[in-house]
Enzyme design. Structure first.
Site, mmCIF file in Angstrom:
data_model
loop_
_atom_site.group_PDB
_atom_site.id
_atom_site.type_symbol
_atom_site.label_atom_id
_atom_site.label_comp_id
_atom_site.label_asym_id
_atom_site.label_seq_id
_atom_site.Cartn_x
_atom_site.Cartn_y
_atom_site.Cartn_z
ATOM 1 C CG HIS A 127 -0.274 -0.027 2.543
ATOM 2 N ND1 HIS A 127 0.069 1.115 3.224
ATOM 3 C CD2 HIS A 127 0.110 -1.052 3.339
ATOM 4 C CE1 HIS A 127 0.620 0.786 4.393
ATOM 5 N NE2 HIS A 127 0.672 -0.528 4.476
ATOM 6 C CG ASP A 171 -3.164 3.573 2.472
ATOM 7 O OD1 ASP A 171 -2.457 2.586 2.166
ATOM 8 O OD2 ASP A 171 -4.170 3.486 3.203
ATOM 9 C CG ASP A 199 3.000 0.406 7.735
ATOM 10 O OD1 ASP A 199 2.731 -0.254 6.712
ATOM 11 O OD2 ASP A 199 2.199 0.563 8.660
ATOM 12 C CD GLU A 212 -2.828 -2.146 5.364
ATOM 13 O OE1 GLU A 212 -2.918 -3.189 6.046
ATOM 14 O OE2 GLU A 212 -2.389 -1.086 5.849
ATOM 15 C CD GLU A 213 -1.492 1.897 7.447
ATOM 16 O OE1 GLU A 213 -2.190 1.467 8.374
ATOM 17 O OE2 GLU A 213 -0.280 1.655 7.331
ATOM 18 C CD GLU A 218 1.458 -4.028 5.754
ATOM 19 O OE1 GLU A 218 2.077 -3.304 6.563
ATOM 20 O OE2 GLU A 218 0.527 -3.616 5.054
ATOM 21 C CG HIS A 243 1.082 2.967 12.300
ATOM 22 N ND1 HIS A 243 -0.228 2.563 12.419
ATOM 23 C CD2 HIS A 243 1.494 2.506 11.095
ATOM 24 C CE1 HIS A 243 -0.592 1.876 11.335
ATOM 25 N NE2 HIS A 243 0.447 1.827 10.532
HETATM 26 ZN ZN LIG Z 1 1.253 -1.313 6.367
#
Ligand SMILES: [Zn+2]
Length: 378
Positions: free
Chosen positions: A74, A76, A105, A135-136, A164, A349
């Site tokens: 992903h 995003d 990520d 995805e997020e 991931e 994150h």
């Molecule tokens: Zn991810």
């Protein structure tokens, strides 16, 4: 200046420059498609907007022969949040690390895979990328929609690696061969409001709710299975919201999340939850939402190719794990064997998310070795 497609650091920085916080694409998918077109890929942009604002997705393939090896990921990212010491979208390199939201990520892993393809050069192997911008977020307009689109075209995937970040401490620690399932339950117990001094004139819902929760948590769900941790039931909220001391409330609510292994299905757990609540009885509602079933890709040719490649490049034999939260692998497992291997997940994150340049280089070498092994074995 033309981007050097064999350099994962430059590619990752380019993607980080796009502030693609879900649902915004901010040019990330187009940038990636441009690189892949230079490498001879046919790119399909798949837009979907069933869950809200339009989401950009990409399916790109080079080669027509089977098997089709797919890399999924992903573009995003989660919002940067406050407290960064660098610009989260500048893609700044400092002290041997690349900083930015998405560095691990998982824009870094996408960059590593593109660089791996560029380094392998021209060949007839079928390689594809399935990249989503959702995805997020709710994940309803992303990977699921691309997989539906592939099915409608009769296009099949034969093996898939999701990029991931899977490694707890060092690149090569861990690859994920499955994930636990996840489901959320909300219970509302209805009673009759009344004066606290006259409980016989009221029906207090709180003791019944407590009985239900006590019974649901009395025994462990299981003790784990060969490749899975024990399933868990975590109470996430108990709400009555009663500010008065002399009133018995009319309702009491609770919620819990279950992470379950391959000894259960969401259906078997739902049956158990509803049976347990019915044993307590009375007036109540129970709403259950399933986020995903557990799944496992049995150790086989794909996991062997990846763990051999990891060991050759890093010297570490990765642990096969099913720990952690859900990922889009939960959708891909219905189409082909899938596992996950990417960067170190310590800063994902978080503020000041970053990746070591040496890890980006090693991940590129690992992905290149995975492709070599996968196609050699055919
Ligand atoms: Zn991810």
């Amino acid at each position: 200046m033309t981007t050097v497609l064999t350099d994962p650091v430059g590619l990752a920085a380019g993607l980080i420059h796009c502030p693609s916080v879900t649902p915004d694409d901010a040019g990330a998918i187009g940038l990636l498609a441009g690189w892949l077109e230079r490498l001879g890929f046919t790119c399909h942009r798949i837009e979907s907007a069933t869950g809200g604002p339009p989401i950009q997705n990409l399916y790109a393939r080079r080669g027509t022969a089977g098997p089709n090896f797919c890399f999924a990921g992903h573009t995003d990212v989660v919002p940067p949040g406050a407290g960064w010491t660098v610009d989260p979208f500048a893609g700044q390199v400092m002290n041997g690390r690349l900083y930015g939201r998405g560095a691990v990520d998982m824009k870094g892993a996408i960059a590593a895979f593109v660089a791996a393809i560029a380094r392998r050069g021209d060949n007839a192997d079928s390689v594809s990328l399935l990249i989503t911008g959702d995805e997020e977020g709710p994940a309803v307009d992303g990977t699921v929609k691309v997989l539906d689109w592939l099915t409608a075209r009769g296009e099949t995937l034969d093996a898939c690696v999701v990029g991931e970040p899977t490694n707890p401490a060092r690149l090569g620690d861990m690859l994920k061969i499955g994930r636990r399932g996840s489901m959320n339950t909300r219970i509302t117990v209805h009673g009759t409001q009344g004066h606290a001094a006259y409980p016989h004139l009221a029906d207090n819902p709180i003791p019944r709710l407590l009985d239900m929760l006590r019974r649901l948590t009395a025994e462990p769900l299981d003790h784990g299975s060969p490749l899975f941790q024990p399933s868990t039931l975590a109470l996430t909220t108990i709400d009555v919201g009663n500010a008065a001391t002399n009133v018995i409330p009319a309702q009491a609510r609770a919620g819990f999340n279950i992470r379950f292994n391959d000894l259960h299905s969401s259906a078997s757990l739902e049956e158990w939850i509803r049976r347990t609540l019915a044993e307590i009885g009375g007036d109540y509602d129970c709403a259950i939402e399933v986020s995903g079933e557990s799944f496992l890709t049995q150790p086989g040719p794909l996991s062997a190719a990846v763990s051999d490649a990891v060991q050759r490049i890093t010297g570490l034999r990765p642990e096969f794990s099913t720990s952690g939260g859900t990922s889009d692998a939960r959708f891909i497992k219905n189409h082909c064997p899938v596992l996950e291997f990417g960067l170190i997940n310590q800063t994902m994150h978080k503020v000041d998310e970053h990746v070591a340049l040496s890890d980006l280089e090693q991940l590129t070498e690992i992905y290149q070795a995975v492709l070599d092994r996968f196609f050699e074995a055919e």
